[in-house]
Design a protein around this motif. Sequence first.
Motif, short mmCIF file in Angstrom:
data_model
loop_
_atom_site.label_atom_id
_atom_site.label_comp_id
_atom_site.label_asym_id
_atom_site.label_seq_id
_atom_site.Cartn_x
_atom_site.Cartn_y
_atom_site.Cartn_z
N VAL A 181 -83.73 -7.63 56.92
CA VAL A 181 -83.56 -6.28 56.84
C VAL A 181 -84.84 -5.27 57.78
O VAL A 181 -84.65 -4.48 58.26
CB VAL A 181 -83.76 -6.29 55.06
N ALA A 182 -85.85 -6.07 57.64
CA ALA A 182 -86.92 -5.34 58.58
C ALA A 182 -86.79 -5.22 60.16
O ALA A 182 -86.82 -4.33 60.69
CB ALA A 182 -88.20 -6.23 58.41
N VAL A 183 -85.95 -6.49 60.36
CA VAL A 183 -85.71 -6.34 62.00
C VAL A 183 -84.57 -5.67 62.33
O VAL A 183 -84.48 -4.88 63.21
CB VAL A 183 -85.12 -7.65 62.29
N GLY A 184 -83.77 -5.22 61.08
CA GLY A 184 -82.53 -4.27 61.33
C GLY A 184 -83.04 -2.81 61.40
O GLY A 184 -82.72 -1.94 62.11
N PRO B 191 -76.34 -2.22 55.64
CA PRO B 191 -76.73 -0.94 55.89
C PRO B 191 -77.58 -0.47 54.60
O PRO B 191 -78.78 0.13 54.72
CB PRO B 191 -75.60 -0.21 56.06
N ALA B 192 -77.09 -0.67 53.49
CA ALA B 192 -77.69 -0.14 52.39
C ALA B 192 -79.02 -0.83 51.92
O ALA B 192 -79.89 -0.12 51.51
CB ALA B 192 -76.96 -0.40 50.80
N SER B 193 -79.09 -2.12 52.73
CA SER B 193 -80.64 -2.60 52.38
C SER B 193 -81.53 -2.19 53.28
O SER B 193 -82.70 -2.07 53.17
CB SER B 193 -80.22 -4.23 52.43
N ILE B 194 -81.04 -1.62 54.51
CA ILE B 194 -81.91 -1.18 55.50
C ILE B 194 -82.38 0.15 54.88
O ILE B 194 -83.75 0.63 54.77
CB ILE B 194 -81.25 -0.81 56.78
N VAL B 195 -81.62 0.96 54.24
CA VAL B 195 -81.83 2.15 53.85
C VAL B 195 -82.90 2.12 52.52
O VAL B 195 -83.81 2.95 52.37
CB VAL B 195 -80.76 2.99 53.40
#
Length: 370
Positions: free
Chosen positions: A138-141, A88-92
């Motif tokens: 990460v981009a897909v998420g 989640p932190a990478s998505i943010v």
Amino acid sequence: MTAALPNLPALTPDDALNAICPYWTMFPLDFPLGALADGRPGEWVLDPFCGRGTTLFAARKLQMPSVGIDSNLVAVAIAQAKLVSPRPASIVRLAGELLDGPAAREPQGEFWRWAYSPAVLQALCRLRAGLIGREDAVAVGLRGVLLGCLHGQRNKRAASYLSNQMPRTYATKPAGAVRFWRARAMSPPELDVLEVIARHARRRYGRAPAPVPGAVRLGEAAQALAGMRRRFDWVITSPPYPGMATYRPDGWLRGWLLGGPPAPDYDRAGQLGALRGELFIAGLARVWRATAARCRPGARLFVRFGALPSGRGGDPGELLLSSLRLAGGWEVRSLRCAGVPPGNGARQAGQLPGAGEHVPEVDLLALRAG
Ligand SMILES: C[S@@+](CC[C@H](N)C(=O)[O-])C[C@H]1O[C@@H](n2cnc3c(N)ncnc32)[C@H](O)[C@@H]1O
């Protein structure tokens, strides 16, 4: 730019990722989970009409690798999000970087002024521009998270969705949406986009099942299968009902976020549901034939299928049996009534134009002939 993840209560089961974004005519998770009850970890699962990737998520839960195919880009983006495991932190962090990027061009017109506050619209345009063409996990998420919070109901607690009041499953058409908001003097919410993303990312990916190999292909099912080499042990799927071909216009706002035009897209290319009668049966038979060619002898095919209300399109059981007879390669083992879908608008029968009396769906099991 980084944002702290808000403190949320502990997450209960790990199915939150399956609900990352609803989809017109999704089937319930119980159907593929039940079908795969005898599945073994490592056996490959296929869904040639994968929609939001419910089958793929069920397979992941059971540690079975899977492949999904869909001719609708929105379905593919949601299904892809079910296979990845970004933190989640990478998505943010990625969202923060894209929001700090260059200003992006905004679509013009009344709809956009009523749907999103100016700051939210600019944020969405930056995220949209930064995500186009990116396929890393990460981009897909992040894309899956954004699709899921792009529009939905407004509530009194912390805002969950970025838009003015809208359904969550499908996007209202622009003129009707503006009429609705204007009549009620409803203005779009002012909110912190990064905070909304952080909340959704944590919820969806905080406790996802362990990842398994898998892929989602954009394309017409029979053609996509012809280009594959893999062999499958399980096929769990739900073809569109004949006459059901509104997936693109119903998901037009999500389609825009993925790079599509800023207006409903009525193109029916690659949509089996655009066909009727013999043409529909022949089209479905082509998919079953291509599926049989990619399955091991004894592979199991589970199908959930229904029909438009008021008998339009024909009896679902008969259509299914005719298509399998025409295809060859499958031995039908059972065909039973699956009941009437819930009238909550999420399944096929609940969403059809003029739907009043729902037609019961059928569940079919067939085996790949040896
Ligand atoms: C009933 S929905 C599947 C829903 C899915 N079971 C779920 O839970 O989300 C049927 C899907 O088939 C896709 N579709 C229609 N014609 C197709 C074709 N010829 N090839 C591949 N996908 C197709 C539609 O875009 C739609 O997403």
